[in-house]
Write a protein that holds these residues in place. Structure first.
Motif, mmCIF file in Angstrom:
data_model
loop_
_atom_site.group_PDB
_atom_site.id
_atom_site.type_symbol
_atom_site.label_atom_id
_atom_site.label_comp_id
_atom_site.label_asym_id
_atom_site.label_seq_id
_atom_site.Cartn_x
_atom_site.Cartn_y
_atom_site.Cartn_z
ATOM 1 N N VAL A 221 -4.712 -0.700 7.534
ATOM 2 C CA VAL A 221 -4.956 -2.027 6.977
ATOM 3 C C VAL A 221 -5.604 -2.855 8.081
ATOM 4 N N ASN A 222 -6.816 -3.320 7.821
ATOM 5 C CA ASN A 222 -7.571 -4.087 8.823
ATOM 6 C C ASN A 222 -7.664 -3.313 10.139
ATOM 7 N N GLN B 281 -5.776 -1.204 11.476
ATOM 8 C CA GLN B 281 -4.514 -0.873 12.138
ATOM 9 C C GLN B 281 -3.792 0.206 11.331
ATOM 10 N N ASP C 187 -7.903 -8.626 3.136
ATOM 11 C CA ASP C 187 -7.477 -7.405 3.818
ATOM 12 C C ASP C 187 -8.317 -6.217 3.334
ATOM 13 N N LEU D 202 0.072 -7.484 1.639
ATOM 14 C CA LEU D 202 -1.369 -7.646 1.537
ATOM 15 C C LEU D 202 -1.743 -9.096 1.252
ATOM 16 N N ARG D 203 -2.872 -9.503 1.838
ATOM 17 C CA ARG D 203 -3.407 -10.841 1.623
ATOM 18 C C ARG D 203 -4.896 -10.743 1.295
ATOM 19 N N ARG D 204 -5.416 -11.757 0.687
ATOM 20 C CA ARG D 204 -6.831 -11.796 0.341
ATOM 21 C C ARG D 204 -7.698 -11.531 1.568
ATOM 22 N N TRP E 198 0.843 -1.195 0.000
ATOM 23 C CA TRP E 198 0.000 0.000 0.000
ATOM 24 C C TRP E 198 0.880 1.247 0.000
ATOM 25 N N LYS F 48 -11.117 -3.435 -0.646
ATOM 26 C CA LYS F 48 -10.940 -4.813 -0.204
ATOM 27 C C LYS F 48 -9.986 -5.517 -1.169
ATOM 28 N N MET G 191 -8.091 -1.995 3.115
ATOM 29 C CA MET G 191 -7.334 -0.752 3.254
ATOM 30 C C MET G 191 -8.313 0.408 3.348
ATOM 31 N N ARG H 90 -1.129 2.092 9.560
ATOM 32 C CA ARG H 90 0.171 1.754 8.981
ATOM 33 C C ARG H 90 0.938 2.999 8.546
#
Length: 279
Positions: free
Chosen positions: A203-204, A206, A262, A258-260, A123, A277, A264, A208
């Protein structure tokens, strides 16, 4: 004004926010927010419109890229000192310039799809600006007069493609959907100082990234002037200005990507918010 485009992908209509923050449809007055509509005289005339008398855009309607007909998508790298430090790179003496493919443009809340096999999606919250009048060899003092407005952007990146595939950054930044823009374009008359905009990316839920455009190494005026020395900036061109520290690649003790699934969420004060997403 805060200009926006609403509707399904490929069928967006022009709109704007009214004084109460409601999206209004301007399609009866303007064909679309194409480059010719970004000229100061046209934006000035539109500012006199009573937006409250125009149709409301239904709540939940998709928002697209706020400007149609973008011809060049230019990006600046390493434009915050702490970001350069976390990347282990020297502070640049001149702006680092690369491009993103136009096909990477996306609406502010569109899903971000990682390419097959991606293990290093990242990101980057950034200030973007759109050119309103042709800029060629302009001075720094005159540079901001060529800017139509400012927007929030996410310079989504795939670090393996960016770093490990031959050294051209655009390889990791040009996948479809890797350039969310919006939700709106704040015209320059409404935002005379682009060097005091808060930036925050989560992100989620949190945090960053949290910074302010006051920390940019090269301010917007310097970027416009610099670019215009070796390339002509055209009305509608989009330039994004670099990201502050806090990207996944710079996380310690190890990078976090990033993962599936997640999510932002980006916020830039008057420039609005984005939510994407990851798929």
């Amino acid at each position: 004004m805060k200009l926006l485009r609403h509707g399904p992908l490929g069928h967006e209509k022009p709109g704007a926010l009214d004084a109460d923050g409601n999206a209004r449809d301007l399609s009866l007055l303007v064909p679309d927010w194409t480059p010719e509509w970004l000229a100061p005289e046209k934006l000035g005339a539109l500012a006199a419109i009573d937006l409250g008398r125009l149709p409301l855009v239904p709540a939940g309607t998709r928002l697209g890229v706020p400007v149609a007909g973008i011809r060049q998508f230019v990006a600046i790298g390493l434009n915050y000192r702490k970001h350069a430090q976390e990347a282990g790179l020297e502070i640049p003496q001149e702006p680092v310039v690369f491009t993103k493919a136009l096909t990477s443009l996306a609406g502010p809340d569109d899903d971000v799809r990682l390419p097959p096999g991606s293990e290093a999606g990242d990101w980057e919250i950034e200030l973007g600006f759109v050119i309103g009048t042709t800029a060629r060899g302009v001075s720094q003092d005159d540079a901001l007069s060529h800017v139509a407005g400012y927007c929030l952007t996410n310079d989504v990146s795939e670090r393996d493609w960016q770093i490990k595939r031959g050294g051209q950054w655009g390889k990791g930044k040009s996948f479809d959907g890797f350039g969310p823009v919006g939700p709106w374009l704040v015209t320059a008359d409404e935002l005379p100082d682009p060097q005091n905009i808060p930036l925050e990316l989560k992100v989620n839920e949190q945090v960053r990234q949290r910074s302010n455009t006051a920390d940019m190494i090269f301010p917007v005026a310097r970027i416009v002037s610099y670019l215009s020395q070796f390339m002509t900036l055209l009305p509608g061109d989009l330039v994004i200005t670099g990201t502050p520290e806090g990207v996944g690649l710079g996380m310690k003790p190890a990078p976090v990507f990033l993962r599936r699934g997640d999510v932002m969420v980006l916020d830039a004060g008057p420039l609005g918010t984005q939510r994407q997403k990851v798929l």
